[in-house]
Design an enzyme around this catalytic site. Structure first.
Site, short mmCIF file in Angstrom:
data_model
loop_
_atom_site.label_atom_id
_atom_site.label_comp_id
_atom_site.label_asym_id
_atom_site.label_seq_id
_atom_site.Cartn_x
_atom_site.Cartn_y
_atom_site.Cartn_z
N THR A 1 2.50 24.57 48.07
CA THR A 1 3.09 23.26 47.78
C THR A 1 4.54 23.17 48.20
OG1 THR A 1 3.78 23.89 45.55
CG2 THR A 1 1.56 23.00 45.78
N ASP A 2 5.02 21.92 48.24
CA ASP A 2 6.44 21.69 48.49
C ASP A 2 7.18 21.64 47.15
OD1 ASP A 2 5.93 19.17 47.36
OD2 ASP A 2 6.01 18.12 49.27
N ALA A 3 8.44 21.28 47.17
CA ALA A 3 9.26 21.28 45.95
C ALA A 3 8.75 20.30 44.89
CB ALA A 3 10.71 20.95 46.30
N ALA A 4 7.99 19.29 45.31
CA ALA A 4 7.45 18.30 44.36
C ALA A 4 6.07 18.70 43.84
CB ALA A 4 7.37 16.93 45.04
#
Length: 119
Positions: free
Chosen positions: A5-8
């Site tokens: 995943t990304d930071a979100a």
């Protein structure tokens, strides 16, 4: 997983392709085989992928990959992978695989096709 995943907490789009690659490998592993014949240098290569991203997946989502054969040709096969979360379709891929020996297309051996057919 966090690494997907990304930071979100949203799953990075390229990971959907990786998930389908793993699902295809698992089909062979469950039968005690690999899709790569090291002795004869035979294996599948990807010719084309079409991805239809319908929903977002998030950190912690449990995803299920359903695979079906759409078309079989002499040296290639078209598979459809549907990625689902709680029976909701979130991504669909069509993958064209070509079976090669020494990087030249050859007929898909029946033993390989049967594994995919009987998943």
């Amino acid at each position: 997983y966090y690494e997907d995943t990304d930071a979100a907490g949203i799953v990075y789009h390229a990971n959907f392709i990786k998930y389908c690659e793993r699902a295809r490998s698992e089909i062979f592993f469950r039968q005690g085989f690999s899709s790569h014949d090291k002795e004869n240098n035979e294996h599948f290569v990807i010719r084309n992928i079409i991805c239809d991203f319908l929903q977002t997946a998030f950190l912690g989502d449990l995803l299920d990959i359903k695979t079906e054969i759409l078309k079989r040709k002499n040296s290639s096969i078209i598979l459809k992978h549907d990625i689902l979360r709680d029976k909701e379709l979130i991504c669909s891929l069509e993958v064209v695989l070509v079976y090669v020996k020494n990087y030249k297309a050859i007929t898909i051996p029946d033993r390989i096709f049967k594994i995919l057919e009987n998943k």
